[in-house]
Design an enzyme around this catalytic site. Structure first.
Site, PDB file in Angstrom:
ATOM      1  N   ASN A  67      -0.110   8.499 -12.366  1.00 53.17           N
ATOM      2  CA  ASN A  67      -1.018   7.776 -13.265  1.00 53.17           C
ATOM      3  C   ASN A  67      -0.849   6.264 -13.118  1.00 53.17           C
ATOM      4  OD1 ASN A  67       0.756   6.665 -15.698  1.00 53.17           O
ATOM      5  ND2 ASN A  67       1.598   8.616 -15.025  1.00 53.17           N
ATOM      6  N   CYS A  71      -5.018  15.709  -9.366  1.00 53.13           N
ATOM      7  CA  CYS A  71      -4.741  16.960  -8.654  1.00 53.13           C
ATOM      8  C   CYS A  71      -5.100  18.153  -9.511  1.00 53.13           C
ATOM      9  CB  CYS A  71      -3.261  17.059  -8.316  1.00 53.13           C
ATOM     10  SG  CYS A  71      -2.769  15.800  -7.183  1.00 53.13           S
ATOM     11  N   CYS A 119       0.304  -7.548  -4.800  1.00 53.67           N
ATOM     12  CA  CYS A 119       0.838  -6.478  -5.659  1.00 53.67           C
ATOM     13  C   CYS A 119      -0.279  -5.491  -5.992  1.00 53.67           C
ATOM     14  CB  CYS A 119       1.490  -7.060  -6.906  1.00 53.67           C
ATOM     15  SG  CYS A 119       0.330  -7.550  -8.198  1.00 53.67           S
ATOM     16  N   ARG A 145      22.790  11.048  14.087  1.00 50.45           N
ATOM     17  CA  ARG A 145      21.494  10.920  14.770  1.00 50.45           C
ATOM     18  C   ARG A 145      20.711   9.710  14.261  1.00 50.45           C
ATOM     19  NH1 ARG A 145      24.287  13.829  16.744  1.00 50.45           N
ATOM     20  NH2 ARG A 145      23.970  15.855  17.702  1.00 50.45           N
ATOM     21  N   LYS A 151      11.936  18.994 -14.177  1.00 51.98           N
ATOM     22  CA  LYS A 151      11.905  18.715 -12.736  1.00 51.98           C
ATOM     23  C   LYS A 151      13.095  17.873 -12.283  1.00 51.98           C
ATOM     24  CE  LYS A 151       6.936  19.063 -12.181  1.00 51.98           C
ATOM     25  NZ  LYS A 151       5.688  18.401 -11.755  1.00 51.98           N
TER      26      LYS A 151
HETATM   27 ZN   LIG Z   1      -0.711  -9.462  -7.704  1.00 51.59          ZN
END
Ligand SMILES: [Zn+2]
Length: 341
Positions: A126, A183, A166, A7, A81
């Site tokens: 972070n 959070c 950036c 697909r 995790k």
């Molecule tokens: Zn930059």
């Protein structure tokens, strides 16, 4: 080519050539929380060659609401995790390589962990780690995709070195600790994480198949509760700021001096301590030694010690997450007392 990707191959933007290109690519996911779980799942199913997952944390009960790769059994087993994610993902697609690294991405290991990345996907929580990724990726010309969410709001932006601004162009310095919401202090609803991660992976598919003409430009901001979608164009920012990273090529986050060996994990009432490089612990021996101190549980990935109001999670490389305190001295003291490295 296997039926598995039929697909996706049918889709005009990818096709047979795009799929072939995709199958040669390695992506690195940094952080496997709410964003990372969704990103990893989509990337693995898309049939890239290899996904590397880097995450420093273990699963907690409050993660299950939104971190879609984890379940109650993983929680019971005290799995990190990265390990739990790898197990699930490898079942979803056994044809590709899924590698897990239970580690804190920092200046001392970034060269090794990111060296063969064609793309880096941000699943961190972070700015210190994001700026480190930004330095490495800009320096080495590797595209990366910033992603963040909190409450019902999410942000994402592609950083394609020498083509787009950036992250440092956007945010000149690391926001000081405590001034950004997390959070853990503000809460989050799961759909915003799925949505931002889905945008990140759509962009990843474009970048990895070299469809640069359709890559999203600027910073995308979505608030699912207030029903707002905003795109902030960033094209002219680079020339205006003379960015320290992409204009002046000064990669301060890659140097050892900015590497924190003790990190406060925002809003979690926990502190991470990194031992010197190359440290190794025998968790079985440590368990025997700490038996009398408090309640111990361990597996091959981590050891947990509960003593009084503190909980120490200790990894085989000596890295520890000490919860129950925000005080650096207290955490250091507990580390010295029980691990003593
Ligand atoms: Zn930059």
């Amino acid at each position: 080519m296997s039926e598995r990707y039929a697909r996706q191959v049918l889709f005009y933007g990818i096709g047979r050539e795009g799929q072939k290109t995709l199958m040669e690519k390695t992506a690195v996911l940094v952080g496997c929380g709410a964003l990372g779980c969704t990103s990893a799942n989509l990337l693995v199913r898309s049939g890239i060659k290899c996904l590397k997952i880097i995450d420093r944390d273990y699963i907690e009960e409050s993660n299950l609401q939104r971190q879609s790769l984890f379940d109650e059994e993983d929680l019971k087993q005290n799995l990190p995790k990265a390990i739990a994610a790898q197990k699930k993902l490898q079942k979803a697609n056994s044809l590709i390589q899924v590698e897990s690294f239970v580690a804190d991405l920092n200046p001392s290991n970034i060269e090794t962990l990111l060296q063969d990345a064609h793309l880096v996907v941000d699943g961190t929580d972070n700015f210190e780690t994001r700026f480190l990724i930004n330095d490495y990726c800009v320096k080495n010309g590797i595209p990366w995709i910033y992603g963040a969410c909190i409450g019902s709001t999410g942000l994402t932006m592609n950083i394609i070195p020498s083509k787009t601004p950036c992250l440092r162009c956007m945010l000149e310095n690391v926001p000081p600790f405590g001034t950004t919401e997390t959070c853990d202090t503000e809460g989050i609803i799961a759909p915003i994480a799925s949505m931002i991660a889905s945008v990140q992976v759509a962009e990843a598919l474009k970048i990895l198949t070299h469809n640069y003409d359709v890559v999203s430009k600027g910073l995308l901001k979505i608030d699912l509760w207030r029903n707002e979608i905003k795109r902030i164009f960033t094209e002219d920012i680079k020339d205006k700021t003379g960015c320290i990273v992409c204009s002046r090529h000064h990669y301060e986050f890659l140097t050892k001096d900015t590497c924190s060996t003790i990190t406060t994990l925002c809003g979690r009432n926990a502190i991470q301590i990194l031992p010197p490089n190359g440290s190794k612990l025998d968790l079985t021996k440590l368990a025997t030694r700490l038996e009398k101190v408090g309640k111990i549980s361990y597996n091959s990935f981590l050891l947990r010690l509960k003593t009084g109001k503190y909980e120490l999670t200790i990894f085989p490389d000596g890295r520890s997450i000490i919860s129950g305190t925000n005080d650096l001295a207290t955490a250091k003291g507990l580390y010295a007392k029980y691990i003593g490295m």
